[in-house]
Write an enzyme that holds these catalytic residues in place. Structure first.
Site, PDB file in Angstrom:
ATOM      1  N   HIS A   1      33.566  46.299  48.557  1.00 20.66           N
ATOM      2  CA  HIS A   1      33.019  47.347  49.433  1.00 20.66           C
ATOM      3  C   HIS A   1      31.741  47.971  48.859  1.00 20.66           C
ATOM      4  O   HIS A   1      30.996  48.615  49.585  1.00 20.66           O
ATOM      5  CB  HIS A   1      34.088  48.387  49.825  1.00 20.66           C
ATOM      6  CG  HIS A   1      34.408  49.445  48.808  1.00 20.66           C
ATOM      7  ND1 HIS A   1      35.498  49.376  47.975  1.00 20.66           N
ATOM      8  CD2 HIS A   1      33.803  50.621  48.514  1.00 20.66           C
ATOM      9  CE1 HIS A   1      35.544  50.451  47.216  1.00 20.66           C
ATOM     10  NE2 HIS A   1      34.528  51.231  47.521  1.00 20.66           N
TER      11      HIS A   1
ATOM     12  N   ASP B   1      39.453  43.484  46.234  1.00 19.96           N
ATOM     13  CA  ASP B   1      38.199  44.208  46.486  1.00 19.96           C
ATOM     14  C   ASP B   1      37.179  43.991  45.356  1.00 19.96           C
ATOM     15  O   ASP B   1      36.894  44.905  44.590  1.00 19.96           O
ATOM     16  CB  ASP B   1      38.516  45.697  46.663  1.00 19.96           C
ATOM     17  CG  ASP B   1      37.354  46.472  47.276  1.00 19.96           C
ATOM     18  OD1 ASP B   1      36.228  45.945  47.305  1.00 19.96           O
ATOM     19  OD2 ASP B   1      37.577  47.622  47.704  1.00 19.96           O
TER      20      ASP B   1
ATOM     21  N   SER C   1      34.419  53.606  42.244  1.00 26.91           N
ATOM     22  CA  SER C   1      34.622  52.281  42.804  1.00 26.91           C
ATOM     23  C   SER C   1      33.836  51.284  41.989  1.00 26.91           C
ATOM     24  O   SER C   1      32.662  51.499  41.703  1.00 26.91           O
ATOM     25  CB  SER C   1      34.155  52.231  44.252  1.00 26.91           C
ATOM     26  OG  SER C   1      35.169  52.681  45.083  1.00 26.91           O
TER      27      SER C   1
END
Ligand code: ARG
Ligand code: GLU
Length: 713
Positions: A84, A219, A648
């Site tokens: 992402h 991810d 992230s």
């Protein structure tokens, strides 16, 4: 105090663990609590995390394109971050015929790696505390004078420092301006896409599983840093060579166990751990619910059409995801703050501080008064901001409003104009005017019904009815350039946006006569007059008192070890691999597996479809060396690390500094950790390194990448 915790740790280990984790912690890497980290399991000297003399772990951790975190995992500058985080870049290399988001992408050699103009990675070369230089001569100054002096000092400090041509300095306030830190940053600009799994792996579970554990998402995506022939930053050039890092992270294949020590290194964006109880209570009972209520309506309205129409589903998937991301986080935040009685605990804490230091009472009284005074304005800002953000017709109108203002102020140069056109095109790209008319009608009614009465612009009483609004919006949109339905200069924003903007003055005149613009102007100007200035001036006073309150907390609660709130600077957080018990009788294990990925599989679904190849690997149990002792491939796991947005892509490391996971999310039952970390509920979610290697090797047949790495068995 260090003594006391040391003593405790010798006697009752579980209690100390809870104690160590009581407030979470995002530590400046030069100031970590080494004793506590060692007591919890760190096996290397803290100096190895951050050293300016020798290669250290910080040399392998970068801020990725100003937002996420990424880490270097090979001597050739191979970079790992989230899917992402790389999403926009993967998308920008995609075409209808060759959709890399859907199919994934794997360079077969360095020659096939794809350049991404504009993408940067930042290394932190050094961190210095510079409080005395920055606060010099600020005694007695207040508000604008204080800000001015501080900015002057920052500029002077920067000028006084000798740095290399490829370095920059950034000075950041910590503890609400009680301290200042300088960062020397090295920015590399040639960053190429190396690999990404298909979205059905990298975004598996999409919105349904977002912020959720048990989770089964791969991810991750991979990039590579390139440098000039001296290994220094350079603009993209085909002659650049792979960057040779001072340090890269070995990748661990060891099986995780509950209780294993882990730390996360990265660039957390924003937390507010030191607010007074009243601020937490306003967020929990007023601001979050207001923002959630607006997005509830937007999401529900979009979902109705997305479910019944495949084209809409594709068109709005990314917008829906973005609306839903914060919405879900806020919902978790409210529930967590309620369940953990965050405000109640803060109140007790405040009483304790006052009992030790009566001066705290004066500050808190002032904060209470200010927050109460600001509350209705802050609430109106929340409703207004969310309404304009989520009703795209209003978002568009807002952009055109700014366009008019810029033209009239004589500030419209070519670059600004390009900016406007790009931003607008971005909205039009996936815009359904008819669908959005429904959203706008409902949100306008919601605003008219819910925003504090005293702030409703004159005449807005008439917008309380959704059905009536829909008719109004439909009528006003029909011939409007704003919604792309009306034309200008013989073109619409869809057919030729350049033509629409060709004659700026004519466009301004057209917009000023546009009834939709009139409606929006009334809304915006009402908000600006009644609320905007007031909310900011009160915020300045709150900030000044929050600075005082922060200082008082630190000088009064001497036993507590404080860390500064996150502000997108480099931090270390640590914890233990752990499952959780988020609700009565509900237990989450700490680890998920490939078998769980398959359990969630829904053929053809846009969230839970899977690539055939992955199912084949599962059916053949072709797991190679990537399975755990239970015969399954580990996929995601949770730990008690205190993380937030910006973490992230952050590396999760073991006691020796080997990479064991890739941070990408938190579980929603604990997202209140941005305001009130609670070890009982707060868990970060990581992709297991074994799953990453399994996908690279078995799924993508890209062994050449694994051969670059140092894999620790
Ligand atoms: N919740 C994660 C983070 O903040 C992941 C977001 C991207 N994934 C998604 N399904 N929208 O912010
Ligand atoms: N997904 C978040 C990010 O993009 C990290 C999750 C969190 O907020 O902890 O940074």
């Amino acid at each position: 105090m260090i003594k006391r915790s040391f003593l405790l740790s010798a006697i009752i280990v579980p209690a100390v663990m809870a104690f160590a984790q009581q407030y979470g912690g995002m530590w400046i890497p030069t100031e970590v609590n080494e004793k506590e980290m060692k007591a919890m399991g760190l096996k290397i000297p803290a100096k190895q995390l951050f050293d300016t003399q020798k290669a250290s772990i910080k040399d392998a951790v970068v801020q990725f394109d100003g937002g996420c975190t990424a880490e270097i995992i090979s001597p050739k500058g191979l970079l790992l971050t989230n899917h992402h985080c790389g999403y926009d870049n993967i998308q920008s290399h995609s075409t209808v015929e060759n959709d890399l988001l859907t199919n994934g992408f794997w360079a077969k050699n360095m020659g096939e790696e794809l350049p991404n103009p504009g993408v940067t990675v930042d290394f932190i070369a050094d961190i210095k505390e510079v409080t005395s230089s920055i606060l010099a001569g600020t005694q007695g100054l207040e508000s604008a004078d204080l800000t001015k002096k501080i900015n002057e000092n920052i500029e002077n400090y920067k000028k006084s420092q000798k740095i290399e041509s490829y370095q920059t300095i950034s000075v950041k306030p910590m503890y609400y301006g009680n301290k200042y830190y300088a960062y020397i940053i090295e920015t590399y600009k040639d960053v190429r896409l190396v690999g990404a799994p298909p979205s059905s792996i990298g975004k598996y579970g999409s919105d349904t599983d977002n912020w959720v554990f048990p989770r089964h998402t791969g991810d991750f995506s991979m990039f590579r840093i390139y440098a000039d022939k001296n290994n220094k930053p350079a603009e993209y050039s085909k002659d650049n060579i792979p960057y040779k890092p001072k340090h890269f992270l070995p990748v661990s294949m060891k099986e995780k166990k509950e209780g294993d020590f882990t730390f996360v290194y990265g660039f957390p964006g924003r937390t507010q751990e030191y607010l007074p109880a009243i601020a937490v209570e306003k967020i929990r009972t007023e601001i979050d619910p207001a923002m959630i209520s607006v997005r509830d309506i937007a999401l529900k309205t979009l979902d109705e059409k997305m479910r019944s129409d495949a084209a809409t589903k594709i068109k709005y998937a990314s917008k829906y995801a973005s609306i839903a991301n914060s919405w879900k986080k806020w919902k978790g935040e409210v529930e967590g703050l309620t369940k953990s009685d965050a405000a109640g605990k803060k109140q007790k804490y405040e009483q304790m501080l006052i009992s030790k230091n009566p001066a705290v009472k004066t500050t808190l009284d002032e904060l209470n008064r200010l927050y109460n005074e600001q509350a209705p304005y802050a609430l109106n800002r929340a409703y207004y901001g969310e309404t304009v953000r989520n009703a795209e017709t209003l978002t568009l109108a807002n952009n055109y409003y700014n366009f008019i203002a810029a033209v009239e102020a004589g500030k419209m140069d070519a670059k600004t104009l390009e900016g406007f056109k790009n931003r607008l095109s971005g909205v039009y790209k996936d815009f359904d005017a008819e669908l959005d008319a429904k959203v706008t009608a409902k949100l306008l009614a919601h605003y008219a019904n819910k925003a504090p009465k005293q702030f409703l612009p004159a005449g807005f009483e008439q917008y309380k009815n959704e059905a009536q609004n829909l008719q109004t919006i439909e009528n006003l949109s029909k011939n409007s350039v704003i919604t792309g339905r009306g034309s200008m200069n013989g073109a619409t924003t869809y057919s030729d946006i350049n033509k629409v903007f060709a004659d700026q003055n004519a466009l301004v005149q057209n917009l000023k006569n546009d009834p939709l613009m009139k409606l929006f102007s009334a809304l915006r100007e009402g908000y600006m007059t009644s609320t905007d200035g007031k909310v900011s001036s009160l915020q300045q006073q709150i900030d000044a008192n929050q600075k005082k309150f922060m200082a008082q907390q630190m000088e009064t609660d001497k036993d507590r070890k404080f860390f500064p709130d996150a502000n997108s600077t480099l931090r270390v957080t640590y914890g233990k691999v752990a499952g959780s018990n988020p609700r009565d009788a509900l237990y989450y294990g700490y680890q998920t597996h490939l078998s769980g990925v398959i359990e969630k599989y829904i053929p053809g679904d846009y969230e839970f479809d899977l690539p055939k190849k992955l199912i084949e690997l599962y059916n053949k149990k072709d797991y190679g060396i990537y399975k755990n002792s239970n015969g399954d491939v580990p996929v995601n796991f949770t730990a008690t690390n205190h993380t937030t947005g910006g973490n992230s892509g952050s590396p999760a490391l073991d006691a020796y500094g080997n990479l064991i996971g890739l941070n990408f999310d938190r579980q929603w039952e604990g997202t209140m950790s941005d305001i009130n970390y609670d070890p009982k509920f707060s868990r970060n979610i990581m992709v297991d390194t074994k799953y990453i290697l399994f996908i690279i090797d078995k799924f993508a047949n890209s062994r050449w990448l694994i051969d670059e790495m140092k894999v620790v068995k």
